[in-house]
Design an enzyme around this catalytic site. Sequence first.
Site, PDB file in Angstrom:
ATOM      1  N   GLY A 294       0.848  -1.187   0.000  1.00  0.00           N
ATOM      2  CA  GLY A 294       0.000   0.000   0.000  1.00  0.00           C
ATOM      3  C   GLY A 294       0.878   1.230   0.000  1.00  0.00           C
ATOM      4  O   GLY A 294       1.993   1.212   0.538  1.00  0.00           O
ATOM      5  N   ASP A 295       0.409   2.309  -0.599  1.00  0.00           N
ATOM      6  CA  ASP A 295       1.128   3.567  -0.423  1.00  0.00           C
ATOM      7  C   ASP A 295       1.085   3.904   1.072  1.00  0.00           C
ATOM      8  O   ASP A 295       0.261   3.380   1.816  1.00  0.00           O
ATOM      9  CB  ASP A 295       0.487   4.673  -1.276  1.00  0.00           C
ATOM     10  CG  ASP A 295       1.476   5.809  -1.564  1.00  0.00           C
ATOM     11  OD1 ASP A 295       2.483   5.936  -0.828  1.00  0.00           O
ATOM     12  OD2 ASP A 295       1.240   6.570  -2.508  1.00  0.00           O
TER      13      ASP A 295
END
Length: 805
Positions: A294-295
């Site tokens: 995930g960012d």
Amino acid sequence: MRPLTSPALLLAAAAALYSSTTLAAFPDCINGPLSENSICDSSLPPAERVAGLLSVLNITEKIANVNNAAPGSERLGLPPYEWWNEALHGVANSPGVHFAEPGEEFDSATSFPQPILIGAAFDDDLVYEIAKTVSTEARAFSNAGRAGLDFWTPDINPFKDPRWGRGQETPGEDPLHLQRYVAKLLAGLEGSHDDDDDAPYKRLVASCKHYTAYDFEALGNTTRHNFDALVPAADMTEYYMPPFKTCARDSAVGSFMCSYNSVNGMPACANSYLLQDILRDHWGWNAADQWITGDCGAVGDIWEHHGYAGDGIEAAALALKAGTDLDCGTTYLQFLPGALEAGLVEESDFDRALARLYTSLIRLGYFDDPAQQPYRQLGWADVNTDAAQELAYEAAAAGIVLIKNDNGILPLNPQTSGHIALIGPYANATTQLQGNYFGAAPYLHSPLHGAERAGFTVTYAPGTEVDTDDTSGFAAALAAAEAADIIVFAGGIDNTIEAEERDRTAIGWPGNQLELIAQLKMTTGKPVVVVVFGGGQVDSSVLLHGQDEGGGGGVDALLWAGYPGQAGGRAVFDIISGARAPAGRLPVTQYPAEYVEAVEMTYMPLAPVTDEGEEGSSKSPGRTYKWYTGEPVVEFGHGLHYTSFELAWAQDEEDEKMPTTFDTAELIAGAPDAAKPDLAPLHTFRVTVRNTGDVTSDYAVLAFVSALDSPLAQNPHKSLVAYARVRGVEGGGGGSAEADLEVNLAGLARAESGSGNLVLYPGKYVLRVDVPVQLEWQFEIVGEAVVLEEWPVAPVEEEGGRLNE
Ligand SMILES: *[C@@H]1O[C@H](CO)[C@@H](O)[C@H](O)[C@H]1NC(C)=O
Ligand SMILES: *[C@@H]1O[C@H](CO)[C@@H](O)[C@H](O)[C@H]1NC(C)=O
Ligand SMILES: *[C@@H]1O[C@H](CO)[C@@H](O)[C@H](O)[C@H]1NC(C)=O
């Protein structure tokens, strides 16, 4: 990733601070506790090796290790590993990367231009060389415990809107350009099968980001953390997804990053349609070592900002189940224990994620004998080599675009042109030349340095800053200009204007820079050369055409230099002096300033909308050179030279080798891989590039296709289908080179509205070469329309809630 404001980032910063004194270690597979585990047995297949590790990690450790700052397990001798490493245009500051103190070994790494300027070179071999160099330096850092083995680059979202603060990180606005760029970039970063110098190990793992439809930071209360990108399927397959398809399906990149935003109602990192149905099932990106991060903070956004999950437990479970294997942030750490307890996730979900992550480290040789691995021998002597420094310079020089050059004022001979007044906020710029996501450079050569190095006599007077109304520096600048023969103004925008979490709201020149340029021009009457820096374009109409009130015909010459990196000043002044000839092409459209009022940044479709159409649509003059219906200030692909070129088809037009008719069935049958009919070749058009002027110069050949009788209601003006750069075509004696323009079916395909299926339609087409057009070739595609890519149907959202599983 966000600036250091969120708890996740503060945590990461603290980790970075801590580990800056603690260098990373490789596992001890000889004497450590792991030596007995199959993970250390390089004779076993990776699946068995990783199973050995999973069999000894307990659940507490499993939960802890699906985090970017993975602690490993002291008990088992599994060292901590920081997954978050950056290398956008050189090894870059990030939690996993630790530069040494100045003067020590590993105090710096080669700082290449930002991708937007590399993209402007339209030179894929150059992209490969840069990526390979970055990867070599990254490995040297890793060997010294100063970096990991995976790097969260490239940013390959198409630069759809000129306001986007991170457009600088991308190679530009055209999806085919991005596809070809990223294929070469990944081959250089990760190594490829053609590349046998260190098989079976990967050089690095790269991460294609930000998946997907991410090209927006913030506007008022809408930010990337709560933004829901509403993207019709046809725009998805024609525009937003092609670079990711190349990453996944064709380049088999090691990692993906899901983005902060939602896509059609579902946060990207909880989006099993995007992460599983499209990425892993449809594109076949499902090797044992391919993982998704995930960012940073994106998993938390699922509930905190998108309100898509009721709480952190549900958000963490949704993300892990959807296939987000790693959380950059604290959401997994905080909430997965609860999710496990509530039965929302099982131990097998951790095993799946950890198997992918640790298999990638196996592929990188992390658990293997360093003596058997050439990459593990790289050291400080392999960083900042002379060749790397020269490549950083070459890359900057190759991308710089000559936008205007009235009466051939450029190049300026340092010996005969007289004295230069070098003015403007970039005149003595150093770190500004790097843009964002940078590391410590071995040096940063400013334009002032470059001017002196090129042999000019220079007076420097900054005059003003990037964005200020303060005119107190004007007098000194005007005095310097009066005393000089020629004025060079170096300005534009920098990361105080465009950056991560900082989109522009205006695309004109900021502050009083234009006012100073006008005064320099009008009060001195001397030639003015403007060099504009920055990733996004600024409307430079007035510099090109002048103003009504006595601005004359604008300035004499205009160059765009992007963010040219450590050798930027030298590259700019070598172009100005003629030591190098410019051959870059603008990789984006320069729009007039009013563009920002004509379309909302958050409006995702590409095609123009002239009415208040159906629900959810807003008026738009269209996006990118393909669709924009207005008059661009400078068009995509524009770029002047110091010499003249003439193009001709290398094949005689009468020759049957220059085809005029293609049959869809035969074309499809020609696909090298039947599963990828879009990669079937149409034809390689060969063009002779003849230098008819005096100056030896590179030349980038761009080829576009337009459909002449498309069955679709709306069609782009044209689409880039191929490009090639020929280097060093000799001037003075009619030197020439041949350029191969490889056109494949993907370039001609159009998306069906509704389904998003990519279709090759029969009909008449025209291939046009160069901007402005120098060559044209009409051809016809006959036979049945064929679907080149059938797009998986998106699940239907339930009323007011999450998707039905
Ligand atoms: C797992 O091992 C760690 C030590 O690495 C220990 O602190 C923890 O209590 C163990 N957890 C379980 C569930 O056994
Ligand atoms: C933005 O959010 C603030 C604080 O929640 C609120 O006061 C303001 O009205 C919002 N603005 C808009 C345009 O929605
Ligand atoms: C230019 O910048 C460098 C580096 O910041 C600085 O050392 C130097 O003094 C500056 N030159 C002038 C003339 O201001």
